[in-house]
Design a protein around this motif. Structure first.
Motif, PDB file in Angstrom:
ATOM      1  N   ASP A 219      27.760  45.546  20.334  1.00 28.57           N
ATOM      2  CA  ASP A 219      28.005  45.569  18.889  1.00 28.57           C
ATOM      3  C   ASP A 219      28.776  46.813  18.442  1.00 28.57           C
ATOM      4  N   GLN A 220      29.088  47.708  19.393  1.00 26.77           N
ATOM      5  CA  GLN A 220      29.904  48.883  19.084  1.00 26.77           C
ATOM      6  C   GLN A 220      31.364  48.690  19.494  1.00 26.77           C
ATOM      7  N   GLY A 221      31.683  47.520  20.012  1.00 26.49           N
ATOM      8  CA  GLY A 221      33.033  47.250  20.482  1.00 26.49           C
ATOM      9  C   GLY A 221      33.907  46.635  19.407  1.00 26.49           C
ATOM     10  N   TYR A 222      34.918  45.904  19.854  1.00 30.39           N
ATOM     11  CA  TYR A 222      35.850  45.280  18.913  1.00 30.39           C
ATOM     12  C   TYR A 222      36.383  43.982  19.516  1.00 30.39           C
ATOM     13  N   TYR A 223      36.801  43.075  18.651  1.00 31.68           N
ATOM     14  CA  TYR A 223      37.409  41.815  19.057  1.00 31.68           C
ATOM     15  C   TYR A 223      38.928  41.946  18.981  1.00 31.68           C
ATOM     16  N   ALA A 224      39.605  41.430  20.019  1.00 34.04           N
ATOM     17  CA  ALA A 224      41.070  41.452  20.037  1.00 34.04           C
ATOM     18  C   ALA A 224      41.577  40.210  20.757  1.00 34.04           C
ATOM     19  N   CYS A 225      42.880  39.967  20.625  1.00 33.02           N
ATOM     20  CA  CYS A 225      43.505  38.781  21.190  1.00 33.02           C
ATOM     21  C   CYS A 225      43.341  38.757  22.706  1.00 33.02           C
ATOM     22  N   SER A 226      43.093  37.572  23.234  1.00 33.53           N
ATOM     23  CA  SER A 226      42.933  37.424  24.676  1.00 33.53           C
ATOM     24  C   SER A 226      44.273  37.316  25.391  1.00 33.53           C
ATOM     25  N   ALA A 227      45.287  36.810  24.690  1.00 35.02           N
ATOM     26  CA  ALA A 227      46.572  36.536  25.345  1.00 35.02           C
ATOM     27  C   ALA A 227      47.550  37.686  25.237  1.00 35.02           C
ATOM     28  N   HIS A 228      47.541  38.409  24.127  1.00 33.07           N
ATOM     29  CA  HIS A 228      48.544  39.446  23.886  1.00 33.07           C
ATOM     30  C   HIS A 228      47.932  40.830  24.042  1.00 33.07           C
ATOM     31  N   ARG A 229      48.563  41.652  24.873  1.00 35.98           N
ATOM     32  CA  ARG A 229      48.083  43.014  25.068  1.00 35.98           C
ATOM     33  C   ARG A 229      48.867  44.012  24.217  1.00 35.98           C
ATOM     34  N   ASP A 230      49.824  43.524  23.454  1.00 32.22           N
ATOM     35  CA  ASP A 230      50.645  44.364  22.596  1.00 32.22           C
ATOM     36  C   ASP A 230      50.305  44.027  21.141  1.00 32.22           C
ATOM     37  N   SER A 231      49.821  45.009  20.394  1.00 37.21           N
ATOM     38  CA  SER A 231      49.404  44.761  19.006  1.00 37.21           C
ATOM     39  C   SER A 231      50.574  44.370  18.115  1.00 37.21           C
ATOM     40  N   LYS A 232      51.809  44.644  18.556  1.00 38.59           N
ATOM     41  CA  LYS A 232      52.964  44.230  17.766  1.00 38.59           C
ATOM     42  C   LYS A 232      53.156  42.720  17.819  1.00 38.59           C
ATOM     43  N   LEU A 233      52.614  42.094  18.850  1.00 37.28           N
ATOM     44  CA  LEU A 233      52.767  40.655  19.022  1.00 37.28           C
ATOM     45  C   LEU A 233      51.588  39.884  18.454  1.00 37.28           C
ATOM     46  N   CYS A 234      50.416  40.477  18.508  1.00 43.19           N
ATOM     47  CA  CYS A 234      49.244  39.910  17.834  1.00 43.19           C
ATOM     48  C   CYS A 234      48.349  41.081  17.452  1.00 43.19           C
ATOM     49  N   ASN A 235      48.294  41.384  16.174  1.00 43.23           N
ATOM     50  CA  ASN A 235      47.604  42.595  15.714  1.00 43.23           C
ATOM     51  C   ASN A 235      46.160  42.348  15.314  1.00 43.23           C
TER      52      ASN A 235
ATOM     53  N   ALA B 254      63.981  30.650  30.253  1.00 40.73           N
ATOM     54  CA  ALA B 254      62.647  31.168  30.591  1.00 40.73           C
ATOM     55  C   ALA B 254      62.224  32.233  29.587  1.00 40.73           C
ATOM     56  N   LEU B 255      60.977  32.173  29.150  1.00 40.69           N
ATOM     57  CA  LEU B 255      60.442  33.193  28.256  1.00 40.69           C
ATOM     58  C   LEU B 255      60.401  34.527  28.999  1.00 40.69           C
ATOM     59  N   ALA B 256      60.707  35.616  28.296  1.00 42.65           N
ATOM     60  CA  ALA B 256      60.907  36.885  28.990  1.00 42.65           C
ATOM     61  C   ALA B 256      60.087  38.031  28.419  1.00 42.65           C
ATOM     62  N   GLN B 257      58.980  37.707  27.722  1.00 40.29           N
ATOM     63  CA  GLN B 257      58.134  38.761  27.167  1.00 40.29           C
ATOM     64  C   GLN B 257      57.036  39.079  28.184  1.00 40.29           C
ATOM     65  N   ASP B 258      57.225  40.160  28.968  1.00 39.79           N
ATOM     66  CA  ASP B 258      56.332  40.467  30.082  1.00 39.79           C
ATOM     67  C   ASP B 258      54.881  40.652  29.659  1.00 39.79           C
ATOM     68  N   LYS B 259      54.652  41.149  28.449  1.00 38.65           N
ATOM     69  CA  LYS B 259      53.286  41.420  28.021  1.00 38.65           C
ATOM     70  C   LYS B 259      52.569  40.173  27.511  1.00 38.65           C
ATOM     71  N   VAL B 260      53.290  39.055  27.397  1.00 42.18           N
ATOM     72  CA  VAL B 260      52.674  37.867  26.826  1.00 42.18           C
ATOM     73  C   VAL B 260      52.808  36.668  27.750  1.00 42.18           C
ATOM     74  N   ASN B 261      54.004  36.115  27.813  1.00 44.76           N
ATOM     75  CA  ASN B 261      54.174  34.836  28.489  1.00 44.76           C
ATOM     76  C   ASN B 261      55.483  34.761  29.247  1.00 44.76           C
ATOM     77  N   ALA B 262      55.826  35.845  29.954  1.00 49.91           N
ATOM     78  CA  ALA B 262      57.042  35.837  30.758  1.00 49.91           C
ATOM     79  C   ALA B 262      56.939  34.733  31.805  1.00 49.91           C
ATOM     80  N   GLN B 263      58.002  33.972  31.954  1.00 50.74           N
ATOM     81  CA  GLN B 263      57.999  32.842  32.880  1.00 50.74           C
ATOM     82  C   GLN B 263      58.823  33.171  34.120  1.00 50.74           C
ATOM     83  N   TYR B 264      58.143  33.211  35.247  1.00 56.64           N
ATOM     84  CA  TYR B 264      58.801  33.365  36.528  1.00 56.64           C
ATOM     85  C   TYR B 264      58.467  32.130  37.351  1.00 56.64           C
ATOM     86  N   PHE B 265      59.490  31.440  37.803  1.00 58.95           N
ATOM     87  CA  PHE B 265      59.309  30.149  38.445  1.00 58.95           C
ATOM     88  C   PHE B 265      59.368  30.276  39.965  1.00 58.95           C
TER      89      PHE B 265
END
Length: 441
Positions: free
Chosen positions: A45-61, A104-115
Motif C-alpha cells: 500500500d506504499q507503492g504506486y500503480y503504473a502502466c504495464s506496457a509502457h516504461r516511458d511516462s511520455k508514452l503513458c503517464n 514495422a513499429l520502431a518504439q523500443d520502449k513500447v512495441n518495437a517490431q523485430y521479425f
C-alpha cells in the motif's frame, strides 16, 4: 525478483489476477489493468500503480499512489470491445505475409517490431512438426503466425491493431502480454484453446527484451490456467517457447525454474545487432535464444547452421560449445568457449577471474565483494543473498570452518557436488525447481 536498474533495492511487482474480485481490482489505463510497483522495504500500500506496457511516462503517464487508489476506489471497469469489422481483405492461409510489407513499429520502449528471419522461421516450424504440435498460440510473434497458419491452427495475440485488417476474430485478438489483457472479446480465443485428446498446443512468445520477466511468466501461467480450466484438466504444463536473450537466463529460471535454454541463436531480419549478418552483428552472433520447458533432447538443431549432436549430453548444441567432463554438459551460453575453474568447480567465461573472497569467478578484479555476494545463490542452502561462508543455516548446524569444500574439506570440488551433502541437506525437485531442507544433527 530482478532488481530495478541503478538501485541496490529490489522493485517488487503485483499483477491483477484473472479471477480477482472487486476488492482486488487494479486501476486501469488505456492499455489495461496497471501493475503495482513497490520496493522491498515497503508494504504494497506504499507503492504506486503504473502502466504495464509502457516504461516511458511520455508514452503513458498513468501514475497513481496505492493509498490514493485505496481511498478513492473509483469505478474502473474496462469493457471488452467487439472485434472490429475488417477494413480490408481478410487473408486466406495461402495469401502473402503482411509483415513483409507493413512498416514495422520502431518504439523500443513500447512495441518495437523485430521479425524472425527465414532461418528462424524454418527452425520453429520444424520443431512444431517434430513435436507433433497441432495448435500454436503466437504471443507477439506475428511473422511466425503467418508462416504457420497454412499448416497449423494458429492464433495471434499482439498489441498491434493493424493485424485486425488481415485476420478474423478466430485467429487474432488485440492483446497486452504484460498484463494478460484482452482488448476484444476473448471468447474466440477460449474456443481456440478447446483441445481434443489428439491436440498438442504450443505457446510461442517473443516479448520486448526490456519487459520484466515476472510479467511474462505471470501471463504464461495465466494462459496455462485458462487452458486447463477450459479443458477441465488438472494442473497440466503447456509446451512453451520463450524467445529472449541468453543473459536473462537467471531471471527467467527464477520465475519459471522448469525452463531450459537451447543453443539455437534466433536472428531477426530487421535488427542490426541481433543477427549474424552485417557489420554491426555481434562477434558471437545473435544473443537471442529459445527457452523452453520441452526437453532439449527433443529439439533438432540444424547441422547446416552450425550445430552438432553431443552424444554425452544426448542433445544438439552449437558446434563451438565444448563438452566439459567435470560439469557433464556443454556449458557455453554466449558462443564463447568456456573453461572449467577448479577453484569454484564450474565452467566460466574465458575472461572471468577467480575471487577467493567470493569463492567464485567474476567479471573483473577489484569488484565490491560485499555487494557482489548479496546477489549470489548459496551452494549450501540454495537461497539468494549470501555465499556459503556467510550461510546462517550452515553456521547453526556446523560451527567448524574448513578450506575447500565446507562439507568435507576436500579441495577438488565444492559443496554442490559433495558426496557428503546428503548428511546435512535433503533436496526436493519439482518442475525444475529445487527446494533444500537442512537436516538437524
Amino acid at each position: 525478483m530482478p532488481e530495478k536498474e541503478n538501485t541496490n533495492e529490489k522493485l517488487l511487482l503485483q499483477v491483477q489476477e484473472d479471477w480477482a474480485d472487486e476488492a482486488e481490482q487494479h486501476p486501469s489505463c488505456q492499455h489495461g489493468p496497471t501493475v503495482l510497483f513497490y520496493r522491498q522495504s515497503q508494504r504494497p500500500d506504499q507503492g504506486y500503480y503504473a502502466c504495464s506496457a509502457h516504461r516511458d511516462s511520455k508514452l503513458c503517464n498513468f501514475h497513481m499512489a496505492a493509498d490514493k487508489w485505496e481511498r478513492s476506489r473509483l469505478k474502473d471497469v474496462l469493457v471488452e470491445k467487439n472485434y472490429p469489422e475488417a477494413s480490408g481483405h481478410v487473408l486466406k492461409a495461402s495469401d502473402s505475409d503482411p509483415t513483409k510489407s507493413i512498416l514495422a513499429l520502431a518504439q523500443d520502449k513500447v512495441n518495437a517490431q523485430y521479425f524472425f528471419d527465414e532461418a528462424a522461421l524454418d527452425f520453429l516450424a520444424d520443431q512444431c512438426r517434430c513435436l507433433g504440435i497441432t495448435k500454436v498460440v503466437c504471443m507477439g510473434a506475428p511473422r511466425l503466425h503467418f508462416r504457420l497458419r497454412a499448416n497449423y491452427k494458429s492464433f495471434l495475440l499482439d498489441l498491434d491493431e493493424r493485424f485486425a485488417r488481415y485476420l478474423g476474430a478466430e485467429e487474432f485478438c488485440l492483446y497486452n502480454m504484460c498484463n494478460n489483457h484482452f482488448f476484444y472479446k476473448r471468447k474466440p480465443f477460449e474456443k481456440f484453446l478447446q483441445c481434443s485428446a489428439e491436440d498438442r498446443l504450443l505457446i510461442v512468445t517473443d516479448p520486448p527484451f526490456g519487459c520484466r520477466t515476472e510479467l511474462i511468466a505471470h501471463t504464461l501461467r495465466a494462459l496455462r490456467w485458462r487452458h486447463n480450466r477450459i479443458n477441465q484438466l488438472p494442473v497440466t504444463p503447456l509446451s512453451i517457447f520463450w524467445i529472449f536473450p541468453y543473459f536473462s537466463i537467471n531471471h527467467i529460471r527464477q520465475e519459471m525454474p522448469e525452463m531450459e535454454m537451447s543453443d539455437y541463436r534466433i536472428n531477426y531480419s530487421n535488427h542490426s545487432r541481433y543477427t549474424n549478418v552485417g557489420k554491426e552483428s555481434r562477434f558471437c552472433g545473435s544473443p537471442v535464444r529459445l527457452f523452453t520447458n520441452v526437453p532439449l533432447q527433443l529439439l533438432n538443431l540444424p547441422q547446416n547452421e552450425g550445430y552438432k549432436y553431443c552424444p554425452k549430453c544426448c542433445l544438439h548444441t552449437a558446434s563451438d560449445n565444448l563438452h566439459c567432463g567435470r560439469c557433464q554438459k556443454c556449458t557455453s551460453k554466449n558462443g564463447q568457449t568456456y573453461r572449467h575453474c577448479n577453484e569454484c568447480d564450474m565452467c566460466v567465461k574465458p575472461s572471468y577471474v577467480h575471487c577467493h573472497s567470493c569463492r567464485r569467478c567474476t567479471q573483473r578484479e577489484g569488484h565490491d565483494c560485499s555487494f557482489y555476494q548479496t546477489k549470489q545463490q548459496c551452494w549450501l542452502c540454495g537461497q539468494r543473498g549470501h555465499i556459503e561462508t556467510n550461510c546462517g543455516v550452515w553456521k547453526t548446524q556446523r560451527k567448524r570452518s574448513r578450506t575447500g569444500c565446507l562439507l568435507c574439506g576436500r579441495q577438488d570440488h565444492r559443496e554442490r557436488r559433495c558426496q557428503h551433502r546428503g548428511r546435512y541437506f535433503k533436496e526436493h525437485q519439482f518442475l525444475g525447481h529445487t527446494s533444500i531442507q537442512c537436516l538437524s544433527n
